[in-house]
Structures are given as structure tokens and as C-alpha cells.
Design a protein around this motif. Structure first.
Motif, short mmCIF file in Angstrom:
data_model
loop_
_atom_site.label_atom_id
_atom_site.label_comp_id
_atom_site.label_asym_id
_atom_site.label_seq_id
_atom_site.Cartn_x
_atom_site.Cartn_y
_atom_site.Cartn_z
N UNK A 86 0.82 -1.21 0.00
CA UNK A 86 0.00 0.00 0.00
C UNK A 86 0.86 1.27 0.00
N UNK A 87 2.02 1.21 0.69
CA UNK A 87 2.88 2.39 0.73
C UNK A 87 3.56 2.63 -0.61
N UNK A 88 4.04 1.55 -1.24
CA UNK A 88 4.63 1.70 -2.58
C UNK A 88 3.58 2.21 -3.56
N UNK A 89 2.33 1.77 -3.38
CA UNK A 89 1.26 2.24 -4.26
C UNK A 89 0.98 3.72 -4.05
N UNK A 90 1.18 4.20 -2.82
CA UNK A 90 1.06 5.63 -2.51
C UNK A 90 2.04 6.42 -3.36
N UNK A 91 3.27 5.94 -3.45
CA UNK A 91 4.27 6.59 -4.29
C UNK A 91 3.90 6.46 -5.78
N UNK A 92 3.46 5.27 -6.18
CA UNK A 92 3.12 5.03 -7.59
C UNK A 92 1.98 5.92 -8.05
N UNK A 93 0.99 6.17 -7.19
CA UNK A 93 -0.08 7.10 -7.53
C UNK A 93 0.51 8.47 -7.89
N UNK A 94 1.57 8.85 -7.20
CA UNK A 94 2.17 10.16 -7.42
C UNK A 94 2.93 10.27 -8.72
N UNK A 95 3.61 9.19 -9.14
CA UNK A 95 4.38 9.32 -10.38
C UNK A 95 3.61 8.87 -11.61
N UNK A 97 1.27 10.15 -13.46
CA UNK A 97 1.12 11.13 -14.54
C UNK A 97 2.41 11.91 -14.80
N UNK A 98 3.49 11.50 -14.17
CA UNK A 98 4.76 12.20 -14.33
C UNK A 98 5.56 11.71 -15.54
N UNK A 99 5.23 10.51 -16.03
CA UNK A 99 6.03 9.84 -17.05
C UNK A 99 6.27 10.69 -18.29
N UNK A 100 5.25 11.34 -18.88
CA UNK A 100 5.51 12.16 -20.07
C UNK A 100 6.44 13.35 -19.80
N UNK A 101 6.35 13.92 -18.61
CA UNK A 101 7.21 15.06 -18.28
C UNK A 101 8.66 14.61 -18.16
N UNK A 102 8.89 13.44 -17.56
CA UNK A 102 10.25 12.92 -17.46
C UNK A 102 10.79 12.58 -18.85
N UNK A 103 9.93 12.02 -19.70
CA UNK A 103 10.35 11.67 -21.06
C UNK A 103 10.82 12.91 -21.83
N UNK A 108 13.29 7.90 -18.74
CA UNK A 108 12.20 6.93 -18.73
C UNK A 108 12.01 6.43 -17.30
N UNK A 109 10.76 6.25 -16.90
CA UNK A 109 10.47 5.69 -15.59
C UNK A 109 9.73 4.38 -15.76
N UNK A 110 10.10 3.40 -14.94
CA UNK A 110 9.46 2.09 -14.98
C UNK A 110 9.38 1.53 -13.57
N UNK A 111 8.34 0.76 -13.30
CA UNK A 111 8.23 0.04 -12.03
C UNK A 111 8.68 -1.40 -12.25
N UNK A 127 -5.86 -0.17 -10.29
CA UNK A 127 -5.46 1.16 -9.81
C UNK A 127 -5.60 2.24 -10.88
N UNK A 128 -5.84 1.83 -12.13
CA UNK A 128 -5.96 2.81 -13.20
C UNK A 128 -4.63 3.41 -13.62
N UNK A 129 -3.55 2.65 -13.45
CA UNK A 129 -2.22 3.15 -13.79
C UNK A 129 -1.88 2.86 -15.26
N UNK A 130 -1.00 3.67 -15.82
CA UNK A 130 -0.60 3.49 -17.21
C UNK A 130 0.92 3.35 -17.39
N UNK A 131 1.70 3.51 -16.31
CA UNK A 131 3.16 3.42 -16.45
C UNK A 131 3.60 1.98 -16.75
N UNK A 132 4.79 1.84 -17.29
CA UNK A 132 5.36 0.53 -17.59
C UNK A 132 5.72 -0.18 -16.29
N UNK A 133 5.42 -1.47 -16.24
CA UNK A 133 5.67 -2.27 -15.04
C UNK A 133 6.07 -3.67 -15.48
#
Length: 244
Positions: A86-95, A97-103, A108-111, A127-133
Motif C-alpha cells: 500500500x505504501x509503494x502504491x502511494x508513491x506510484x499514484x504520485x508518479x 502522470x509524471x512519465x511524459x514530463x520525465x520523457x 524513462x520511468x518504470x516500475x 489502480x488505473x495506472x498506465x506506467x510501464x511495469x
């Protein structure tokens, strides 16, 4: 919550300006620290790590997506778990929508987690996430970068987590690792942080630190006891008091 002096606007501005001086001092120290971080030596990655992704096998080099920099969020998700930490997911929620800005800044950001890719995909959808994992369940990546530990390592009692400064508190622990790939395709490990070192990457915590109540985690069984998966928070009762 501590008692606060109630003052005029002019007095408040004077106190705020005095505090601003401390904030600027911290900002300059943070900039110096970031410069020192960028100057750290690197370690060449000689292992050929192969991960399981939703579309098949991918190498560490593939994860860069033709960019020179890669940030890996080590998300705690053991193979026998049905959900990520749950704590790692707290961080993942935060990043999320950050992926395009980092790109846009060549990064590149990946889990990466030990759990099999089907579990990662199912939880990602939940969770509705779109980042690479991707899954590191069939290689040594998590163990080499010291976010997963064997029972034998834990039983030996010799601290390995956070560069040996933090005792084990589980076989799966959080972290971030950073890599650089040069034009020749060589990959280097440039940085890792663990435990409280991850704090600066949690935007929600930084916002809470601006508020009168702060994180108000005092008195909890452990600081992050209040955190839930985003879809598990109970609706707050109307008129509920934070001091109740």
C-alpha cells in the motif's frame, strides 16, 4: 495540534519572511546536494537482466526506450501477494502522470517487482495506472539492487538494506534506482535511495508538510498506518473532526 498565536497581517508577513530565509537556506543546500549526487561515481552493469513484460521478454536496455536515463521504482509486490504494498502504491499514484514530463527530459520511468506479470497487469488495471511495469521474478535484479532479500540473508542478521544502515523489516523493501546508458549501449548504475530517502519523491507528503496539521502521524502504530490503497479509503463522515 499546537496552539498558535493569532496576529495581524503585518506581523504574519514578518514571521513568514523570517521563515522564508530558512526555506531559501534549505533550497540552496538541496541544490548543492543534487550537484554532489550527480558527481557520484558510477558502476557498470555487466549482467544481462531479462524481465517479463506484458508483451514478452525485455532487457534492461529495452526499458530505456531509446533514452539515456532510466529511473526504476522498486515496488514491493512478492510473487505470492495479491496486491502491491500500500505504501509503494502511494508513491506510484504520485508518479503515474509524471512519465511524459520525465520523457521530455530524456528520462524513462518504470516500475519493477518480483510478482508475475499477470498479477502486475491486474493490479495496474485496478489502480488505473498506465506506467510501464515489468516482473523481475526470473532474474536477480531485485536481490542485486538490495530491495529483496532471501530468508538466509535475513536470518544472518547482518544489515544489507539502505547500504547496511537499516535493519531488515521484511523480505521486500522499497527503493529507487537510477541508470544511464551511453551511445555505445553501455549501462551504468548511478544512484539508489531507500527508506526515508524516498520521502522527497512523494508529492502528497510534501503538500501535507505545508499544512498546519502536517502529516499528523503521531500516535499511530507506525507512521504510515493510515495509508490505504487508493480504492480502500473509507468516506469521511460529514462534519468529522480531525481531533476526534
Amino acid at each position: 495540534m499546537q496552539q498558535h498565536q493569532i496576529v495581524s497581517r503585518e506581523q504574519w508577513v514578518a514571521a513568514r519572511k523570517a521563515h522564508l530565509a530558512h526555506e531559501k537556506e534549505l533550497g540552496k543546500a538541496r541544490e548543492r546536494l543534487a550537484e554532489q549526487r550527480r558527481a557520484l561515481p558510477w558502476v557498470k552493469v555487466d549482467k544481462n537482466y531479462v524481465f517479463d513484460g506484458p508483451n514478452g521478454k525485455v532487457t534492461l536496455g529495452d526499458l530505456f526506450k531509446d533514452r539515456p536515463q532510466l529511473v526504476v521504482q522498486h515496488v514491493m509486490f512478492a510473487p505470492d501477494w495479491e496486491a502491491a504494498c500500500k505504501s509503494c502504491s502511494f508513491w506510484a499514484d504520485g508518479f503515474e502522470r509524471m512519465v511524459p514530463h520525465l520523457a521530455a527530459r530524456d528520462t524513462t520511468m518504470v516500475a519493477i517487482s518480483l510478482a508475475p506479470v499477470d498479477k502486475l497487469e491486474a493490479f495496474k488495471k485496478r489502480m488505473g495506472w498506465s506506467f510501464d511495469w515489468v516482473s523481475s521474478g526470473h532474474n536477480d535484479f531485485n536481490y542485486d539492487y538490495e530491495v529483496s532479500f532471501t530468508r538466509e540473508q535475513i536470518d544472518q542478521g547482518v544489515p544489507r538494506y539502505n547500504f547496511g544502515t537499516t535493519p531488515f523489516y521484511g523480505p521486500e523493501l522499497p527503493g529507487i534506482s537510477v541508470f544511464f546508458r551511453n551511445e555505445a549501449g553501455e549501462i551504468f548504475h548511478t544512484y539508489s535511495c531507500f527508506a526515508r530517502g524516498l520521502d522527497m519523491m512523494n508529492a502528497a507528503y510534501q503538500y501535507l508538510d505545508l499544512t498546519p496539521l502536517g502529516r499528523h502521524e503521531e500516535g499511530l502504530p507506525y507512521p504510515m498506518d493510515w495509508v490505504r490503497l487508493r480504492d480502500q479509503y473509507e468516506p469521511q463522515a460529514k462534519g468529522a473532526c480531525c481531533h476526534g
